[in-house]
Design an enzyme around this catalytic site. Structure first.
Site, PDB file in Angstrom:
ATOM      1  N   ASP A 103      46.139  52.969  51.961  1.00  0.00           N
ATOM      2  CA  ASP A 103      46.284  51.927  50.937  1.00  0.00           C
ATOM      3  C   ASP A 103      47.762  51.634  50.670  1.00  0.00           C
ATOM      4  OD1 ASP A 103      45.529  49.997  49.113  1.00  0.00           O
ATOM      5  OD2 ASP A 103      45.290  51.400  47.446  1.00  0.00           O
TER       6      ASP A 103
ATOM      7  N   LYS B 270      54.973  51.030  48.524  1.00  0.00           N
ATOM      8  CA  LYS B 270      54.117  52.155  48.155  1.00  0.00           C
ATOM      9  C   LYS B 270      54.312  53.359  49.074  1.00  0.00           C
ATOM     10  CE  LYS B 270      49.742  51.184  46.773  1.00  0.00           C
ATOM     11  NZ  LYS B 270      48.416  50.493  46.838  1.00  0.00           N
TER      12      LYS B 270
ATOM     13  N   GLY C 183      42.451  41.297  47.317  1.00  0.00           N
ATOM     14  CA  GLY C 183      41.088  41.366  47.837  1.00  0.00           C
ATOM     15  C   GLY C 183      40.956  42.080  49.159  1.00  0.00           C
TER      16      GLY C 183
ATOM     17  N   ASN D 126      47.423  46.163  52.390  1.00  0.00           N
ATOM     18  CA  ASN D 126      46.881  47.188  53.278  1.00  0.00           C
ATOM     19  C   ASN D 126      45.680  46.659  54.053  1.00  0.00           C
ATOM     20  OD1 ASN D 126      45.715  47.435  50.425  1.00  0.00           O
ATOM     21  ND2 ASN D 126      44.160  48.428  51.681  1.00  0.00           N
TER      22      ASN D 126
ATOM     23  N   TRP E 135      53.370  47.754  41.470  1.00  0.00           N
ATOM     24  CA  TRP E 135      53.692  46.391  41.024  1.00  0.00           C
ATOM     25  C   TRP E 135      54.798  46.351  39.980  1.00  0.00           C
ATOM     26  CZ3 TRP E 135      53.487  45.543  35.880  1.00  0.00           C
ATOM     27  CH2 TRP E 135      52.750  46.470  35.117  1.00  0.00           C
TER      28      TRP E 135
ATOM     29  N   MET F 238      31.789  44.416  32.666  1.00  0.00           N
ATOM     30  CA  MET F 238      30.828  45.427  33.116  1.00  0.00           C
ATOM     31  C   MET F 238      29.576  44.684  33.555  1.00  0.00           C
ATOM     32  SD  MET F 238      29.547  48.430  33.652  1.00  0.00           S
ATOM     33  CE  MET F 238      27.834  48.854  33.975  1.00  0.00           C
TER      34      MET F 238
ATOM     35  N   HIS G  39      35.341  54.352  35.992  1.00  0.00           N
ATOM     36  CA  HIS G  39      35.134  55.294  34.891  1.00  0.00           C
ATOM     37  C   HIS G  39      35.644  56.695  35.195  1.00  0.00           C
ATOM     38  CE1 HIS G  39      32.943  52.462  32.395  1.00  0.00           C
ATOM     39  NE2 HIS G  39      32.313  52.071  33.483  1.00  0.00           N
TER      40      HIS G  39
END
Ligand code: CA
Length: 713
Positions: free
Chosen positions: A329, A356, A206, A284, A420, A666, A627
């Site tokens: 990030d 990362k 989050g 992050n 991950w 959605m 999307h």
């Protein structure tokens, strides 16, 4: 009540594949009395537990190394499918199963848990925590789940809506069910809990949603909160929880607490019996550009760090911050392993991590001192190395895009050089096996308040897409299985993934093998020392989760969860499954449904240039995260240029404003958008669809490929 027009139904059928049952789910039946006694996780009981997989990373070291040797380089070619089971979702699958006393426990998207007889595949029971579909909007990266913990007859499941649930391992019935978050705040849990000394540890995701990350410890029997450790300081005016928060506050500027700061520890939590410490990887910062959340500088502790805590009290012991003042990030939540390594003629007890940010770190496990750090993928450019004396990276000033105001290629990209997908370490070869990614991304700062769907990214996706599209030759973006020597800090071998796809999680065994799936339908075994591919099989979909191995009645099994092709197309068939292999296995998967590219069939163009431009802007801010930019599918969510809902304003509005598909995640955007905005997005997408139909083979078949290896600006 308004009648539902045909286009709406068509759109629902098309889009609801996302959450609809694809196959029959396992049905609960009477279970054997599973004696889940994870006290045996202790290394002293290693021999007795050789055939089990009792915790997320197999044992406390989380090396994902199995001592089993019945499968070796000489016979792995005879592996066949022993059994498989299909799940009732086609969302992403990231779970590492546990196998304890003959029962296999595996989770799926939407935080569901299934128990099987590990030998026969017989379904024993299933547990559905019934998370609300609309909670999906609080998960940055799908409603995935990475697995459970087990202890003293119970299995512990954390859910996407922030709950922690103890479940009776024999019956599948919940024992206790608590919330680990403030009600109403958009936290989400995707990680596996760990059990240490009778306490269940869990963090949450989050950071991007403007939260303050924390790690909690609960009593495994009662679910009572024992301690909580916050990653970043809160508002100084409210007082600090402990001395470290006071110290950390000195590394922040401005009013960071107003956006939370971030740091969510969403994956790695490791206990080391030798040092009696817990190591937790932190997330992050939010918003992404450091200059926005802490103007004028500051390291922003304890973002992007490994932090060592005492398991009994949650007391801080040490930290190592991999990416101070990070803007890219660069979560540092990635898998942490403990190991004994020969360094300069001495055996050192270390923690290792391939986060990362692209550097492989080896730290002293007792005090967190940096022993070595080198880039494990080519092209890393956010920092020019790590200073061995200070332990700090030499950050490239050009990478601070918010400060320079220039859109800049930075490597690795925000998805990380590794994220991950589990890594593994073989003490026999001395190598770490990493699903690595070489990539970069054109980072540019957007307005500080440009936060699509509440995510504090403040990144200019439009500028990035433009720069990436213009760049010639195209930036490199590819994944591969990497064998890395953590002592010499050098690559030993690599196995490329077809189509520049991504490697999945890895498993190392004493039989001299490494197992790994990939995004291109494959699951394979390699020689651990040379990388020679010894066996592979078509799993009909991506297999990115961590494989495991176990032994029952003298036979060694290998299991992996599959589902979700990371670089493929949403409309290609996907299968969410648990697949289990053994020598001579004769089970067969059903024939795969052949992929047929859907037809692009847009209605006539409508809307003024101004309306279409507005639609493009709204799409970029609110829709592109899932999307894909420019209407391109990212593989997991529908390519909206092919949506049946484009045919009618009413149909499109019913979904975007009315929330007709909220059960699938959605949700309604009524809070952020007006019906006119939705219609402008439809006008933009119709335009994009007409363009795609006129110009190309269906662009949906082309995954979005980003990215490069070096500085471009
Ligand atoms: Ca993140």
């Amino acid at each position: 009540m308004r009648s539902v027009s045909l286009p709406v139904l068509g759109a629902m059928l098309l889009l609801s594949a996302c959450g609809a049952p694809a196959n029959k789910a396992p049905q609960p039946v009477a279970a054997p009395a599973a004696q889940v006694n994870a006290a045996r996780l202790l290394a002293a009981d290693e021999a007795a537990n050789a055939g089990q997989w009792m915790s997320h990373g197999r044992d406390y070291s989380e090396q994902r190394f199995s001592p089993l040797t019945k499968l070796g380089t000489d016979n792995v070619g005879q592996l066949g499918l022993a059994w498989f089971a299909d799940f009732d979702t086609r969302r992403g699958q990231e779970s590492t199963p546990l196998v304890i006393d003959g029962v296999l426990y595996v989770t799926t998207a939407w935080s569901k848990l299934f128990a099987f007889d590990a030998k026969s595949g017989k379904a024993l029971w299933a547990f559905d925590p019934k998370v609300p579909g609309e909670w999906a909007v609080n998960a940055c990266c799908d409603v995935v789940n990475r697995g459970v913990a087990a202890w003293n007859g119970k299995v512990y499941l954390a859910t996407i809506d922030g709950r922690l649930i103890a479940i009776d391992a024999a019956s599948g019935k919940p024992v206790w069910d608590i919330s680990t978050i403030d009600a109403g705040k958009p936290y989400a849990i995707t990680g596996a809990p760990r059990v240490v000394k009778g306490k269940v540890l869990i963090g949450q995701g989050g950071s991007e949603f403007a939260q303050r990350g924390y790690l909690s410890s609960y009593d495994a029997e009662t679910g009572k909160l024992d301690w909580r450790w916050f990653v970043v300081p809160g508002n100084p005016a409210d007082g600090f929880e402990n001395k470290q928060m006071e110290m950390a506050a000195k590394t922040w500027r401005g009013e960071w607490w107003k956006t939370g700061g971030g740091g969510a520890p969403w994956d790695s939590i490791v206990y080391d019996p030798k040092t009696d410490l817990i190591y937790v990887g932190t997330g992050n910062g939010a918003p992404w550009p450091a200059e926005y959340r802490s103007p004028g500088g500051g390291d922003n502790l304890f973002l992007s760090s490994i932090v060592a805590l005492k398991p009994d009290t949650g007391e801080y012991v040490w930290h190592y911050q991999a990416s101070p003042h990070e803007s890219w990030d660069y979560d540092n939540t990635n898998q942490i392993m403990t190991a004994d390594l020969p360094i300069n003629g001495q055996t050192r007890h270390v923690v290792m991590q391939a986060p990362k940010n692209g550097f492989f770190y080896v730290l002293d496990a007792a005090d967190g001192k940096l022993l070595s750090a080198e880039p494990y993928v080519p092209g890393v450019n956010w920092a020019n190395g790590v200073d061995k004396k200070t332990g700090r990276p030499n950050i490239n000033p050009a990478a601070d895009y918010a400060k320079t105001g220039k859109t800049t290629f930075v490597s690795p990209f925000y998805g990380g050089a590794h994220t991950w997908q589990p890594i593994s370490f073989s003490p026999k070869t001395g190598l770490v096996y990493i699903p690595a990614i070489q990539s970069s991304y054109a980072y540019g700062a957007a307005r500080q308040d440009d936060n699509p769907m509440g995510q504090k990214l403040s990144i200019s996706f439009a500028k990035s897409a433009e720069l990436m599209a213009k760049t010639n030759p195209k930036p490199v973006s590819k994944g591969y299985l990497l064998a890395w020597d953590p002592v010499t800090q050098k690559e030993v071998w690599r196995a490329e993934v077809a189509n520049s796809g991504r490697s999945g999680g890895t498993l190392a065994t004493a039989g001299g093998l490494v197992f790994a799936g990939n995004s291109e339908n494959g699951f394979a075994a390699y020689r651990a020392d040379t990388g020679e591919k010894l066996w592979s099989t078509d799993v009909q979909t991506g297999a990115m989760a961590g494989p495991i191995t176990y032994e029952i009645d003298g036979e060694q099994y290998v299991a992996v969860e599959s589902g979700f092709r990371q670089t493929g197309n949403y409309y290609a068939p996907n299968y969410s499954r648990i697949l289990v292999y053994k020598i001579g296995g004769t089970a067969k998967l059903p024939e795969a449904v052949p992929y047929v590219a859907p037809e692009i069939n847009p209605p006539a163009a409508f809307g003024t240039a101004q309306v279409i431009a507005h639609g493009e802007e709204v799409y970029g801010r609110y829709c592109s995260t899932c999307h894909g930019s420019d209407g391109l599918s990212r593989g997991m969510f529908p390519d909206l240029r092919m949506s049946g809902a484009l045919q009618a304003a009413e149909a499109f509005k019913a979904i975007v404003i009315g929330g007709a598909l909220s059960k699938n995640g959605m949700v309604s955007f009524a809070k952020a958008l007006q019906p006119d905005d939705a219609e402008a997005v439809r006008a933009y997408l119709v335009n994009r669809a007409i363009d795609a139909k006129a110009h190309a083979k269906p662009a949906a078949a082309e995954p979005v490929k980003a990215v490069a290896t070096g500085p471009h600006t």
